[in-house]
Design an enzyme around this catalytic site. Structure first.
Site, PDB file in Angstrom:
ATOM      1  N   LYS A 172       0.477   4.888   5.516  1.00  0.00           N
ATOM      2  CA  LYS A 172       1.179   3.844   4.751  1.00  0.00           C
ATOM      3  C   LYS A 172       2.174   4.523   3.845  1.00  0.00           C
ATOM      4  O   LYS A 172       1.978   5.684   3.471  1.00  0.00           O
ATOM      5  CB  LYS A 172       0.190   3.041   3.896  1.00  0.00           C
TER       6      LYS A 172
ATOM      7  N   ASP B 151       6.141  -4.126   5.475  1.00  0.00           N
ATOM      8  CA  ASP B 151       4.999  -4.654   4.718  1.00  0.00           C
ATOM      9  C   ASP B 151       5.641  -5.490   3.602  1.00  0.00           C
ATOM     10  O   ASP B 151       6.795  -5.928   3.750  1.00  0.00           O
ATOM     11  CB  ASP B 151       4.126  -3.514   4.172  1.00  0.00           C
TER      12      ASP B 151
ATOM     13  N   ASN C 167       6.202 -13.233   5.301  1.00  0.00           N
ATOM     14  CA  ASN C 167       6.133 -13.128   6.753  1.00  0.00           C
ATOM     15  C   ASN C 167       4.759 -13.560   7.295  1.00  0.00           C
ATOM     16  O   ASN C 167       4.672 -14.380   8.217  1.00  0.00           O
ATOM     17  CB  ASN C 167       6.445 -11.658   7.059  1.00  0.00           C
TER      18      ASN C 167
HETATM   19  P1  NDP Z   1       6.230 -10.487   2.252  1.00  0.00           P
HETATM   20  O1  NDP Z   1       6.985  -9.568   1.372  1.00  0.00           O
HETATM   21  O2  NDP Z   1       6.918 -11.121   3.395  1.00  0.00           O
HETATM   22  O3  NDP Z   1       5.548 -11.641   1.398  1.00  0.00           O
HETATM   23  C1  NDP Z   1       4.663 -11.345   0.376  1.00  0.00           C
HETATM   24  C2  NDP Z   1       4.172 -12.638  -0.247  1.00  0.00           C
HETATM   25  O4  NDP Z   1       3.124 -12.358  -1.149  1.00  0.00           O
HETATM   26  C3  NDP Z   1       5.239 -13.350  -1.039  1.00  0.00           C
HETATM   27  O5  NDP Z   1       4.980 -14.736  -1.013  1.00  0.00           O
HETATM   28  C4  NDP Z   1       5.042 -12.784  -2.441  1.00  0.00           C
HETATM   29  O6  NDP Z   1       5.517 -13.609  -3.477  1.00  0.00           O
HETATM   30  C5  NDP Z   1       3.528 -12.674  -2.503  1.00  0.00           C
HETATM   31  N1  NDP Z   1       3.130 -11.567  -3.372  1.00  0.00           N
HETATM   32  C6  NDP Z   1       3.346 -10.234  -3.154  1.00  0.00           C
HETATM   33  N2  NDP Z   1       2.868  -9.505  -4.156  1.00  0.00           N
HETATM   34  C7  NDP Z   1       2.354 -10.385  -5.036  1.00  0.00           C
HETATM   35  C8  NDP Z   1       1.714 -10.232  -6.271  1.00  0.00           C
HETATM   36  N3  NDP Z   1       1.500  -9.031  -6.834  1.00  0.00           N
HETATM   37  N4  NDP Z   1       1.286 -11.361  -6.901  1.00  0.00           N
HETATM   38  C9  NDP Z   1       1.491 -12.592  -6.342  1.00  0.00           C
HETATM   39  N5  NDP Z   1       2.099 -12.784  -5.160  1.00  0.00           N
HETATM   40  C10 NDP Z   1       2.521 -11.706  -4.526  1.00  0.00           C
HETATM   41  O7  NDP Z   1       4.976  -9.627   2.754  1.00  0.00           O
HETATM   42  P2  NDP Z   1       4.057  -9.862   4.027  1.00  0.00           P
HETATM   43  O8  NDP Z   1       3.898 -11.304   4.309  1.00  0.00           O
HETATM   44  O9  NDP Z   1       4.532  -8.969   5.103  1.00  0.00           O
HETATM   45  O10 NDP Z   1       2.676  -9.260   3.510  1.00  0.00           O
HETATM   46  C11 NDP Z   1       1.671 -10.051   2.898  1.00  0.00           C
HETATM   47  C12 NDP Z   1       0.329  -9.344   3.007  1.00  0.00           C
HETATM   48  O11 NDP Z   1       0.009  -9.125   4.388  1.00  0.00           O
HETATM   49  C13 NDP Z   1       0.253  -7.962   2.360  1.00  0.00           C
HETATM   50  O12 NDP Z   1      -1.053  -7.753   1.869  1.00  0.00           O
HETATM   51  C14 NDP Z   1       0.500  -7.023   3.532  1.00  0.00           C
HETATM   52  O13 NDP Z   1      -0.029  -5.740   3.299  1.00  0.00           O
HETATM   53  C15 NDP Z   1      -0.255  -7.761   4.625  1.00  0.00           C
HETATM   54  N6  NDP Z   1       0.095  -7.422   6.000  1.00  0.00           N
HETATM   55  C16 NDP Z   1       1.387  -7.492   6.443  1.00  0.00           C
HETATM   56  C17 NDP Z   1       1.683  -7.205   7.750  1.00  0.00           C
HETATM   57  C18 NDP Z   1       3.048  -7.346   8.310  1.00  0.00           C
HETATM   58  O14 NDP Z   1       3.219  -7.143   9.506  1.00  0.00           O
HETATM   59  N7  NDP Z   1       4.068  -7.709   7.534  1.00  0.00           N
HETATM   60  C19 NDP Z   1       0.641  -6.771   8.687  1.00  0.00           C
HETATM   61  C20 NDP Z   1      -0.686  -6.822   8.136  1.00  0.00           C
HETATM   62  C21 NDP Z   1      -0.921  -7.118   6.840  1.00  0.00           C
HETATM   63  P3  NDP Z   1       6.856 -13.176  -4.276  1.00  0.00           P
HETATM   64  O15 NDP Z   1       7.954 -13.302  -3.271  1.00  0.00           O
HETATM   65  O16 NDP Z   1       6.945 -14.144  -5.396  1.00  0.00           O
HETATM   66  O17 NDP Z   1       6.631 -11.762  -4.726  1.00  0.00           O
HETATM   67  O1  2IT Z   2      -0.659  -3.679   7.081  1.00  0.00           O
HETATM   68  C1  2IT Z   2      -0.172  -3.607   8.223  1.00  0.00           C
HETATM   69  O2  2IT Z   2      -0.876  -3.531   9.238  1.00  0.00           O
HETATM   70  C2  2IT Z   2       1.291  -3.609   8.353  1.00  0.00           C
HETATM   71  N1  2IT Z   2       1.982  -3.750   7.356  1.00  0.00           N
HETATM   72  C3  2IT Z   2       1.932  -3.437   9.701  1.00  0.00           C
HETATM   73  C4  2IT Z   2       1.987  -1.997  10.093  1.00  0.00           C
HETATM   74  C5  2IT Z   2       2.767  -1.687  11.342  1.00  0.00           C
HETATM   75  O3  2IT Z   2       2.903  -0.496  11.615  1.00  0.00           O
HETATM   76  O4  2IT Z   2       3.215  -2.592  12.042  1.00  0.00           O
END
Ligand code: NDP
Ligand code: 2IT
Length: 447
Positions: A125, A165, A239
């Site tokens: 990461k 992420d 996302n």
């Molecule tokens: P995005 O940046 O697309 O969205 C993040 C969301 O979470 C936003 O709505 C944001 O609100 C909110 N958020 C983030 N940090 C905080 C915080 N400290 N307090 C309150 N709200 C918060 O990220 P993703 O959707 O990609 O990721 C979301 C989660 O999923 C994370 O835990 C990530 O590690 C996990 N994940 C992502 C993957 C991927 O492929 N993208 C794969 C697997 C897991 P705001 O815009 O107001 O900050």
């Molecule tokens: O937490 C996760 O699994 C991710 N943010 C995606 C990692 C990746 O390599 O696609």
């Protein structure tokens, strides 16, 4: 002192002030220790001690210039945790809350998650405390180019393959990958989550959210339930959250909420497709706030500075960030008779909240299993890049569904309770994820 206490005391001593990392390790150690102690060969080889120490951490400064010509310096990391079963793989996070502890917890969990997918990927990461929120496109571009100017030495298609992420989406991946290609003067799949116009896989954007719903469906079916007609509270609107909502609606479930760091919106009758489309454009293109949905639609109410856990539902899907669902939230959900919690985010449930769910018979799918669809399709993107081909949406979606079904089966295999009733998905995911990596490490000998 139990073996677990002893192990954790040593880990805390070696990693002081890293509460997130300690939390992620403790969850794993608690669930795998009885199984681990039964395996003398793993113990003798100190597999757990070795697995909780990253192979290396690269820390570097990223200097860039604002549109006004002010110089800024951020800190960035790449935590290369373990490459026993494949090249390092895991996302990059840009958020002001990013610390070494956060990236170590994420990199550690990624080892297990990637192993569970059945694909050859190690755990890593990275990220930075850079906040892309209030920056212009050009500022984000300059930051990404500067970051890659250092990072490119440490990654590569067979070495380490970053992706997105929190705070790192298509825009950031494009700037980062463009700079990688320029510096290396070769086009290879050294990053995933790329746009489909330059080697990205179909369905990668949707994969984490879709995969989370596929996992949830498998989990419900296994316990004699179905997704259709169920009400779901989703947190986040990034996302993961929006594509989980999309697939849930397609499956006939009712999505009750979305949120961001400003608060949550509640959809009185469940979110409809028009509202979903609005949310996609709001967040993907306009980078707006979730509160705007309440201004746009009747029957949508905004609650500032609040979590959505008090909204009545059958299923909760925390899809925002770590430790967003605490004991208080868990009590609200339990009082409202929630039957399952399916984690879209990484480690969104605190340890006390997880304890309450277990005590009250609520199914809990840990992110390392239920959100593995994103990295799984990243793995498929790597394969397509290596073969210089691209699969159709249908083909990738079929593969994603199969992978999520297999991950569920692996959890059931290693997490089935002695009473034969409810599956402990945390135990199942941790033991199954660990087994493959531990066997590889054992085979390599002492290193
Ligand atoms: P995005 O940046 O697309 O969205 C993040 C969301 O979470 C936003 O709505 C944001 O609100 C909110 N958020 C983030 N940090 C905080 C915080 N400290 N307090 C309150 N709200 C918060 O990220 P993703 O959707 O990609 O990721 C979301 C989660 O999923 C994370 O835990 C990530 O590690 C996990 N994940 C992502 C993957 C991927 O492929 N993208 C794969 C697997 C897991 P705001 O815009 O107001 O900050
Ligand atoms: O937490 C996760 O699994 C991710 N943010 C995606 C990692 C990746 O390599 O696609």
């Amino acid at each position: 002192m139990t073996e677990i206490d002893q192990f954790m005391a040593g880990l805390r001593k070696r990693n002081p002030n890293e509460s997130e990392f300690q939390q992620a390790v403790e969850e794993v150690v608690q669930s795998v220790m009885p199984w681990y102690l039964d395996h003398q060969d793993y113990r003798q080889s100190q597999i757990l001690e070795r697995l909780t120490e990253p192979d290396r951490i690269i820390i570097f400064r990223v200097t860039w210039e604002t549109d006004q010509g002010h110089v800024r310096a951020n800190r960035a990391w790449r935590v290369q945790f373990n490459n026993s079963i494949g090249p390092y793989k895991g996302g990059l996070r840009f958020h002001p809350t990013v610390t070494q502890s956060v990236l170590k917890f994420l990199g550690f969990e990624q080892i297990f998650k990637n192993s569970l997918t059945g694909l050859p990927m190690g755990g890593a990461k990275g990220g930075s405390n850079f906040n892309p929120r209030d920056k212009s496109d050009r500022e984000v571009m300059r930051f990404c180019q500067s970051m890659m100017t250092e990072l490119h030495r440490h990654i590569g298609e067979d070495v380490d393959v970053p992706a997105g992420d929190i705070g790192v989406g298509k825009r950031e991946i494009s700037y980062l990958f463009g700079q990688y290609t320029r510096l290396e003067n070769r086009w290879v799949g050294a990053m995933t989550g790329k746009d489909t116009s330059f080697g990205g896989s179909a369905i990668r954007t949707e994969a984490t959210g879709y995969g989370c719903v596929y996992f949830c469906e498998n989990m419900l079916n296994h316990h004699g339930e179905d997704l259709a007609g169920k009400s779901i509270v989703i947190s986040g609107s990034g996302n993961v959250a929006r594509y989980a909502a999309e697939k849930a609606i397609e499956k006939g479930a009712k999505v009750m909420t979305l949120s961001d760091s400003g608060g949550f919106v509640e959809f009185a009758h469940g979110m409809n497709r028009e509202q979903l489309e609005f949310a996609h454009v709001l967040k993907e293109e306009n980078r707006g706030r979730i509160s705007e949905m309440a201004e746009q639609f009747d029957g949508v109410k905004f609650y500032a500075d609040s979590d959505p856990w008090g909204v009545k539902c059958d299923i909760a899907m925390p899809c925002a960030t770590q430790n967003e669902l605490d004991a208080e939230g868990a009590r609200l959900l339990i009082n409202n008779k929630v039957m399952a919690v399916c984690e879209g985010a990484n480690m969104p449930t605190t340890a006390p909240a997880a304890g309450l769910f277990k005590k009250n018979g609520v199914l809990l799918a840990p992110g390392k299993a239920s959100n593995a669809g994103g990295v799984a399709v990243s793995g498929l993107e790597q394969s397509q890049n290596a073969m210089r081909i691209s699969w159709t949406r249908e083909e990738v979606n079929d593969r994603l569904q199969n992978i999520m079904r297999e991950i569920h089966e692996r959890c059931v295999e290693h997490g089935s309770a002695s009473d034969g009733q409810q599956v402990n998905y945390i135990n199942g995911a941790n033991i199954s994820g660990l087994k493959k990596v531990a066997d590889a490490m054992l085979g390599y000998g002492v290193m």
